[in-house]
Scaffold this motif. Structure first.
Motif, short mmCIF file in Angstrom:
data_model
loop_
_atom_site.label_atom_id
_atom_site.label_comp_id
_atom_site.label_asym_id
_atom_site.label_seq_id
_atom_site.Cartn_x
_atom_site.Cartn_y
_atom_site.Cartn_z
N ASP A 138 -1.48 4.53 -0.08
CA ASP A 138 -1.68 5.19 -1.37
C ASP A 138 -2.40 4.29 -2.36
O ASP A 138 -3.20 4.77 -3.17
N ARG A 139 -2.15 3.00 -2.29
CA ARG A 139 -2.77 2.07 -3.24
C ARG A 139 -2.92 0.71 -2.59
O ARG A 139 -2.03 0.27 -1.87
N VAL A 140 -4.07 0.05 -2.85
CA VAL A 140 -4.33 -1.29 -2.33
C VAL A 140 -4.71 -2.19 -3.50
O VAL A 140 -5.64 -1.87 -4.26
N SER A 141 -4.02 -3.33 -3.65
CA SER A 141 -4.33 -4.32 -4.68
C SER A 141 -4.50 -5.67 -3.99
O SER A 141 -3.63 -6.09 -3.23
N GLN A 142 -5.63 -6.32 -4.26
CA GLN A 142 -5.92 -7.61 -3.67
C GLN A 142 -6.34 -8.60 -4.75
O GLN A 142 -7.12 -8.24 -5.64
#
Length: 202
Positions: free
Chosen positions: A145-149
């Motif tokens: 649903d969500r990707v944070s890098q």
């Protein structure tokens, strides 16, 4: 002391032992066990996988008093964690299904290798702190649903097609943004806007 007395003592010492005792202490020589007849020293039998601890009630057996073994731990009198001792090298094998169940699982090893034909993992949360990660495979798929890098440097090399499809794409660079290619095509149905103090074309 006569020969008959010596023979009697030898006969008593060479009599097989099968008794229940309590672990007092242990060191590299063995375990000191308190029996009803007195104290003795015994080794842990290979079949006794549960490591005896001081205060444990144990079953002691042997052919004579000089060769005693702890066969099993019968009762534990304190809250010392249970330790299974399998020897230098060990293998657990099951022809069917092998299950491990606990409220908390801790695995500690200097190095580990897993050989699994098919792996399925289900969980609610994953936290990992790893110095280096290397993945080699033919196909990688992720559905999130969500990707944070967050990274200091990022480098990607794609030999074939690199395609992104999104409703909104926002690229921002604090210093410079460089687009290069043998052909660069920008197409918009309604508006293309180029804004800057200096605009160089050609």
């Amino acid at each position: 002391m006569g020969d008959s007395a010596n023979a009697l003592i030898k006969q008593i010492l060479n009599r097989p032992v099968n008794a229940i005792g309590r672990v007092i202490t242990f060191d590299e020589t063995g375990f000191c066990i308190a029996l009803d007849s007195g104290e003795c020293v015994a080794k842990r039998a290979a079949s006794c996988l549960l490591a005896p601890e001081p205060g444990d009630s144990v079953l002691v057996c042997g052919p004579h008093a000089a060769a005693l073994y702890i066969i099993a731990v019968l009762e534990r009198s304190n809250d010392v964690p249970s330790r299974l001792l399998l020897g230098k090298d060990a293998e657990i094998s099951a022809s069917g299904r092998l299950s491990l169940a606990s409220d908390e699982l801790l695995v500690r090893a200097r190095s580990a290798t897993t050989l699994i034909d098919q792996l399925s993992s289900f969980g609610r949360e994953l936290s990992a702190s790893i110095g280096k990660i290397k993945l080699v495979g033919n196909l990688f798929e992720s559905f999130l649903d969500r990707v944070s890098q967050f990274t200091g440097h990022s480098l990607r090399t794609v030999e074939g097609v690199d395609q992104v499809r999104s409703s909104v794409i926002d690229y921002r660079a604090e210093q410079s943004l460089n687009l290069q290619g043998s052909e660069v095509i920008a197409t918009a149905k309604e508006l293309i806007k180029v804004d800057g103090k200096q605009i160089h074309i050609g």
